[in-house]
Write a protein that holds these residues in place. Structure first.
Motif, PDB file in Angstrom:
ATOM      1  N   LEU A 411     -29.570  -5.544 -22.519  1.00  0.00           N
ATOM      2  CA  LEU A 411     -30.161  -4.358 -21.884  1.00  0.00           C
ATOM      3  C   LEU A 411     -30.911  -4.729 -20.610  1.00  0.00           C
ATOM      4  CD1 LEU A 411     -31.526  -2.502 -25.039  1.00  0.00           C
ATOM      5  CD2 LEU A 411     -29.560  -1.840 -23.644  1.00  0.00           C
ATOM      6  N   ARG A 412     -31.586  -5.850 -20.607  1.00  0.00           N
ATOM      7  CA  ARG A 412     -32.314  -6.290 -19.405  1.00  0.00           C
ATOM      8  C   ARG A 412     -31.362  -6.459 -18.228  1.00  0.00           C
ATOM      9  NH1 ARG A 412     -35.755 -11.497 -20.371  1.00  0.00           N
ATOM     10  NH2 ARG A 412     -36.587 -10.963 -18.327  1.00  0.00           N
ATOM     11  N   GLU A 413     -30.183  -6.982 -18.477  1.00  0.00           N
ATOM     12  CA  GLU A 413     -29.201  -7.172 -17.406  1.00  0.00           C
ATOM     13  C   GLU A 413     -28.783  -5.838 -16.797  1.00  0.00           C
ATOM     14  OE1 GLU A 413     -25.918  -9.524 -18.655  1.00  0.00           O
ATOM     15  OE2 GLU A 413     -27.153 -11.210 -19.337  1.00  0.00           O
ATOM     16  N   LEU A 414     -28.917  -4.763 -17.577  1.00  0.00           N
ATOM     17  CA  LEU A 414     -28.547  -3.427 -17.089  1.00  0.00           C
ATOM     18  C   LEU A 414     -29.713  -2.695 -16.448  1.00  0.00           C
ATOM     19  CD1 LEU A 414     -26.513  -2.066 -20.145  1.00  0.00           C
ATOM     20  CD2 LEU A 414     -25.630  -3.109 -18.058  1.00  0.00           C
ATOM     21  N   GLY A 415     -30.894  -3.300 -16.477  1.00  0.00           N
ATOM     22  CA  GLY A 415     -32.086  -2.603 -16.016  1.00  0.00           C
ATOM     23  C   GLY A 415     -32.599  -1.607 -17.033  1.00  0.00           C
ATOM     24  N   LEU A 416     -32.239  -1.808 -18.304  1.00  0.00           N
ATOM     25  CA  LEU A 416     -32.622  -0.881 -19.371  1.00  0.00           C
ATOM     26  C   LEU A 416     -33.400  -1.591 -20.482  1.00  0.00           C
ATOM     27  CD1 LEU A 416     -29.257   1.108 -19.698  1.00  0.00           C
ATOM     28  CD2 LEU A 416     -31.353   1.864 -18.548  1.00  0.00           C
ATOM     29  N   GLY A 417     -34.014  -2.702 -20.166  1.00  0.00           N
ATOM     30  CA  GLY A 417     -34.696  -3.486 -21.180  1.00  0.00           C
ATOM     31  C   GLY A 417     -36.206  -3.316 -21.210  1.00  0.00           C
ATOM     32  N   ASP A 418     -36.717  -2.278 -20.553  1.00  0.00           N
ATOM     33  CA  ASP A 418     -38.171  -2.086 -20.512  1.00  0.00           C
ATOM     34  C   ASP A 418     -38.715  -1.698 -21.879  1.00  0.00           C
ATOM     35  OD1 ASP A 418     -38.106  -2.633 -17.855  1.00  0.00           O
ATOM     36  OD2 ASP A 418     -38.481  -0.583 -17.173  1.00  0.00           O
ATOM     37  N   ALA A 419     -39.888  -2.241 -22.175  1.00  0.00           N
ATOM     38  CA  ALA A 419     -40.636  -1.800 -23.343  1.00  0.00           C
ATOM     39  C   ALA A 419     -41.244  -0.429 -23.048  1.00  0.00           C
ATOM     40  CB  ALA A 419     -41.727  -2.813 -23.674  1.00  0.00           C
ATOM     41  N   GLY A 420     -41.864   0.165 -24.064  1.00  0.00           N
ATOM     42  CA  GLY A 420     -42.599   1.399 -23.837  1.00  0.00           C
ATOM     43  C   GLY A 420     -41.815   2.674 -24.049  1.00  0.00           C
ATOM     44  N   ALA A 421     -40.731   2.638 -24.819  1.00  0.00           N
ATOM     45  CA  ALA A 421     -40.008   3.878 -25.117  1.00  0.00           C
ATOM     46  C   ALA A 421     -40.938   4.846 -25.834  1.00  0.00           C
ATOM     47  CB  ALA A 421     -38.790   3.571 -25.985  1.00  0.00           C
ATOM     48  N   ASP A 422     -40.939   6.079 -25.390  1.00  0.00           N
ATOM     49  CA  ASP A 422     -41.775   7.150 -25.943  1.00  0.00           C
ATOM     50  C   ASP A 422     -43.264   6.863 -25.790  1.00  0.00           C
ATOM     51  OD1 ASP A 422     -39.568   8.579 -26.622  1.00  0.00           O
ATOM     52  OD2 ASP A 422     -39.634   8.119 -28.757  1.00  0.00           O
ATOM     53  N   GLN A 423     -43.626   6.045 -24.802  1.00  0.00           N
ATOM     54  CA  GLN A 423     -45.035   5.792 -24.519  1.00  0.00           C
ATOM     55  C   GLN A 423     -45.384   6.356 -23.144  1.00  0.00           C
ATOM     56  OE1 GLN A 423     -45.827   1.596 -25.208  1.00  0.00           O
ATOM     57  NE2 GLN A 423     -45.744   1.848 -27.421  1.00  0.00           N
ATOM     58  N   VAL A 424     -46.576   6.051 -22.661  1.00  0.00           N
ATOM     59  CA  VAL A 424     -47.124   6.737 -21.498  1.00  0.00           C
ATOM     60  C   VAL A 424     -46.245   6.630 -20.254  1.00  0.00           C
ATOM     61  CG1 VAL A 424     -48.563   4.771 -20.778  1.00  0.00           C
ATOM     62  CG2 VAL A 424     -49.249   7.110 -20.169  1.00  0.00           C
ATOM     63  N   GLY A 425     -45.585   5.505 -20.064  1.00  0.00           N
ATOM     64  CA  GLY A 425     -44.758   5.338 -18.877  1.00  0.00           C
ATOM     65  C   GLY A 425     -43.362   5.917 -19.000  1.00  0.00           C
ATOM     66  N   ASP A 426     -43.012   6.387 -20.182  1.00  0.00           N
ATOM     67  CA  ASP A 426     -41.685   6.958 -20.417  1.00  0.00           C
ATOM     68  C   ASP A 426     -41.757   8.456 -20.123  1.00  0.00           C
ATOM     69  OD1 ASP A 426     -39.105   7.401 -21.154  1.00  0.00           O
ATOM     70  OD2 ASP A 426     -39.338   6.840 -23.263  1.00  0.00           O
ATOM     71  N   VAL A 427     -41.846   8.790 -18.842  1.00  0.00           N
ATOM     72  CA  VAL A 427     -42.088  10.152 -18.395  1.00  0.00           C
ATOM     73  C   VAL A 427     -40.801  10.971 -18.494  1.00  0.00           C
ATOM     74  CG1 VAL A 427     -42.916  11.576 -16.491  1.00  0.00           C
ATOM     75  CG2 VAL A 427     -43.865   9.283 -16.833  1.00  0.00           C
ATOM     76  N   VAL A 428     -40.925  12.190 -18.987  1.00  0.00           N
ATOM     77  CA  VAL A 428     -39.774  13.079 -19.190  1.00  0.00           C
ATOM     78  C   VAL A 428     -39.821  14.200 -18.162  1.00  0.00           C
ATOM     79  CG1 VAL A 428     -38.709  14.728 -20.787  1.00  0.00           C
ATOM     80  CG2 VAL A 428     -39.614  12.555 -21.647  1.00  0.00           C
ATOM     81  N   SER A 429     -38.659  14.522 -17.584  1.00  0.00           N
ATOM     82  CA  SER A 429     -38.612  15.635 -16.625  1.00  0.00           C
ATOM     83  C   SER A 429     -37.257  16.305 -16.659  1.00  0.00           C
ATOM     84  CB  SER A 429     -38.905  15.145 -15.197  1.00  0.00           C
ATOM     85  OG  SER A 429     -37.919  14.217 -14.781  1.00  0.00           O
ATOM     86  N   CYS A 430     -37.230  17.563 -16.280  1.00  0.00           N
ATOM     87  CA  CYS A 430     -35.972  18.290 -16.087  1.00  0.00           C
ATOM     88  C   CYS A 430     -35.439  17.974 -14.684  1.00  0.00           C
ATOM     89  CB  CYS A 430     -36.206  19.785 -16.251  1.00  0.00           C
ATOM     90  SG  CYS A 430     -37.176  20.495 -14.901  1.00  0.00           S
ATOM     91  N   PRO A 431     -34.214  18.398 -14.339  1.00  0.00           N
ATOM     92  CA  PRO A 431     -33.684  18.120 -12.991  1.00  0.00           C
ATOM     93  C   PRO A 431     -34.425  18.831 -11.863  1.00  0.00           C
ATOM     94  CG  PRO A 431     -31.894  18.497 -14.535  1.00  0.00           C
ATOM     95  CD  PRO A 431     -33.158  18.880 -15.249  1.00  0.00           C
ATOM     96  N   GLY A 432     -35.110  19.958 -12.143  1.00  0.00           N
ATOM     97  CA  GLY A 432     -35.836  20.655 -11.087  1.00  0.00           C
ATOM     98  C   GLY A 432     -34.939  21.028  -9.924  1.00  0.00           C
ATOM     99  N   THR A 433     -35.489  20.925  -8.706  1.00  0.00           N
ATOM    100  CA  THR A 433     -34.733  21.350  -7.522  1.00  0.00           C
ATOM    101  C   THR A 433     -33.621  20.390  -7.131  1.00  0.00           C
ATOM    102  OG1 THR A 433     -36.454  20.349  -6.129  1.00  0.00           O
ATOM    103  CG2 THR A 433     -36.593  22.727  -6.524  1.00  0.00           C
ATOM    104  N   ASP A 434     -33.437  19.322  -7.885  1.00  0.00           N
ATOM    105  CA  ASP A 434     -32.265  18.480  -7.642  1.00  0.00           C
ATOM    106  C   ASP A 434     -30.990  19.284  -7.843  1.00  0.00           C
ATOM    107  OD1 ASP A 434     -34.026  16.432  -7.253  1.00  0.00           O
ATOM    108  OD2 ASP A 434     -33.061  15.037  -8.632  1.00  0.00           O
TER     109      ASP A 434
END
Length: 605
Positions: A411-434
């Motif tokens: 996962l780290r090789e993919l850029g997906l190995g960060d800790a903190g799933a469902d914690q403060v830095g795991d910010v959730v958003s809708c697509p908005g004006t994108d």
């Protein structure tokens, strides 16, 4: 409805022409080739100007193709019931995204779908046809239908669940897709299934939800009806304490609810309020129960076969799980980074020797390269059936404890190995004006800016790390900002002749521990560019003034909303237009001055 007991024949799968359904992970919704032929035909007629847009929209929405704020492009919403997706389907997404998606990414939503944006209509038609070869369906991903059925991503492996509801959720999906009662209701219906006291599927915010219960040795569910966020947020009350599963009673109850809802023509007048929650709020849950009881006495019940046995989705994931490896890697030297990942992203399954690994997916976005590599990881290290989560992440299940480190390295090789799933830095958003017609602000842009600020803060405090932050680009709440500890929805501020992108904050929402609480809205409106500073001030305020062991929501309840408003009062002060303040008049990830451009949404067309 006739029982699903006929031989498999290509083209079957509708209510009128059922088919035997294979129990293959991820292959939940029957595929009908003729629907793609019809879509090609109707799309071509529309593009030639032979069909009015208002007539075509309803047809398009049933196939999961949604209009965007940008002209001449579409969003395709592919349904993943209970979030389930196979390695082959991940690869199918990768191939289709490379061919047809200008942004070169797929987006995991808070309803466990995957969306692809900015597709021309003729490409969208090709895309949904090609995905069907992998068993994926966008059927009724939009429109006034039963939308994607969400569920606990840990279903079947969670130590705390009563029993696995996946087979029954699968039967529900198959029963109501293409069902004549649910094709043109006053509004969409959102459904959730959950069997855990933690309520990881967030049943309380749904139009209808099923919570696992047992009585006298019989499997059943508590049925809740009338929840929802957006305007007039409500927590769904209990319609019935217990209805049966194996006898199909839960399908009968659901259809009765939908039949009643479908007849409420007064709800169709105001699309913004055309939801089951409005009906329940008006008449009360006791009267709703009386109506359902009466409806279930109708002749239509005898015309149905609530055939759970023929529709259920039974998959022996244990049989697909990897064996004990002969050799495996382990940390060499400082393993602190891996241990942080293990602590936050890895949970033990109830099956001994296996773990579920949550993949932290920033903003819910995945590239074709990431999708293909995730497919390889799933094949190699897991049971092969990945689940998306309501917080825009992925869950790899049936990972051998011995190979968790190797999964992390991959996962780290993919850029997906960060800790903190469902914690403060795991910010959730809708697509908005994108992409969204209803969007006011760039919620995805704020997501990235806030993640960067939180990374700079280097938060290590355990209580602070448990915070959840969500933001929507408008008040509708697709990010579920109402139930975050700190939530935002997009708004605007007038500054003379100019307009500033802004956000309204909610404080002390909750969705953990089986309790849904809607946050308190603050009486300050923050310029979008000042939101990261506001969040840092609130976090530091909490860390500075809390009592020993006091959690954020308890702290917010004790000090009150005014204290939070006072912390950011100066940030909410008016901004005068000028060269030195120009950045405030430009939204995150944008290059031109902000203008409110809110179109007509298609959710209730």
């Amino acid at each position: 409805m006739e029982p699903a007991s006929l031989p498999v024949t290509k083209g079957r799968g509708s209510i009128e022409d059922p088919e035997v359904l294979e129990n293959v992970p991820g292959h939940v919704i029957p595929i009908l080739e003729r629907e793609f032929d019809d879509f090609d035909t109707e799309s071509a007629k529309y593009l030639r100007g032979e069909t009015e847009e208002t007539e075509f929209i309803g047809f398009r929405l049933k196939q999961g193709v949604y209009g965007q704020r940008q002209p001449d492009v579409q969003m395709v919403r592919v349904k993943l019931p209970m979030g389930g997706i196979t390695p082959e389907q991940l690869e199918a997404f990768a191939d289709g995204i490379e061919r047809y998606a200008p942004l070169n990414k797929g987006h995991i939503t808070t309803r466990q779908n995957i969306q692809i944006h900015h597709m021309p209509l003729d490409d969208a038609a090709k895309f949904i046809r090609e995905l069907s070869d992998a068993g994926l369906s966008s059927r009724e991903g939009c429109g006034n239908t039963v939308r994607n059925v969400t569920g606990d991503p840990w279903a079947g492996v969670a130590p705390d669940e009563l029993f696995d509801l996946t087979p029954y959720a699968g039967a529900y999906v198959r029963y109501f897709v293409r069902h004549p009662t649910t094709q043109l209701m006053p509004r969409k219906v959102k459904t959730a299934f959950d069997a855990s006291p933690e309520d990881r599927a967030l049943t309380g915010i749904h139009d209808i939800a099923f919570i696992a219960r047992e009585r006298d040795g019989q499997r059943g569910v508590e049925v809740r009806v009338g929840g929802g966020t957006s305007i007039m947020p409500r927590v769904a009350p209990t319609l019935y304490d217990f209805v049966g599963l194996d006898d199909g009673e839960y399908l009968e109850v659901a259809e009765a609810v939908f039949r009643i809802f479908d007849r409420q023509d007064w709800l169709r007048v105001n699309r913004a309020r055309a939801r089951i929650k409005v009906l329940v709020d008006k008449i009360g849950i006791d009267e709703m129960r009386k109506l359902v009881d009466e409806e279930r006495q109708g002749d239509w019940v005898n015309e149905r076969e609530f055939d759970v046995e023929g529709l259920r989705l039974d998959v022996d994931e244990a049989d697909r799980a990897p064996g004990v490896p002969s050799a495996y890697a382990s940390p060499n030297g400082d393993g602190s980074e891996f241990e942080r990942f293990r602590a936050s992203n890895v949970t033990a399954q109830r099956q001994e020797g296996f773990s579920a690994v949550q993949v932290h997916v920033p903003r819910g976005d995945l590239s074709p390269e990431q999708l293909r590599s995730l497919a390889d990881i799933a094949r190699t290290y897991s049971g092969g059936w990945v689940r998306t989560t309501v917080h825009q992440n992925l869950l790899l299940r049936w990972v051998r404890d011995e190979t968790v480190y190797e999964v992390w390295e991959a996962l780290r090789e993919l850029g997906l190995g960060d800790a903190g799933a469902d914690q403060v830095g795991d910010v959730v958003s809708c697509p908005g004006t994108d992409s969204c017609k209803l969007g006011i602000t760039s919620s995805m842009g704020l997501n990235a800016a806030l993640r960067e600020r939180l990374d700079e803060m280097q938060i290590t405090d355990p209580l602070t790390r448990r915070l959840h932050i969500k933001m929507s680009g408008c008040p509708n709440g697709c990010s579920q900002h109402h139930i975050a500890n700190i939530g935002f929805y997009g708004a605007s501020i007038k500054a003379g002749e100019h307009t500033i992108p802004a956000y309204v904050a909610h404080i002390a929402g909750n969705y953990e521990g089986g309790e849904i609480v809607y946050g308190q809205r603050l009486k300050v409106r923050l310029p979008a560019k000042r939101v990261p500073e506001a969040v840092e001030r609130w976090i530091r305020f909490y860390e500075r003034d809390r009592s020993e062991g006091e959690e954020f929501n308890a702290f917010a309840g004790r000090v009150g909303t005014k204290a939070f408003e006072d912390e950011v009062r100066e940030l909410a002060l008016p901004v005068e237009f000028g060269l030195g303040t120009m950045e405030h008049f430009i939204d995150w990830e944008r290059k031109v001055p902000f203008v409110v451009q809110r179109g007509e949404g298609e959710c209730a067309v």
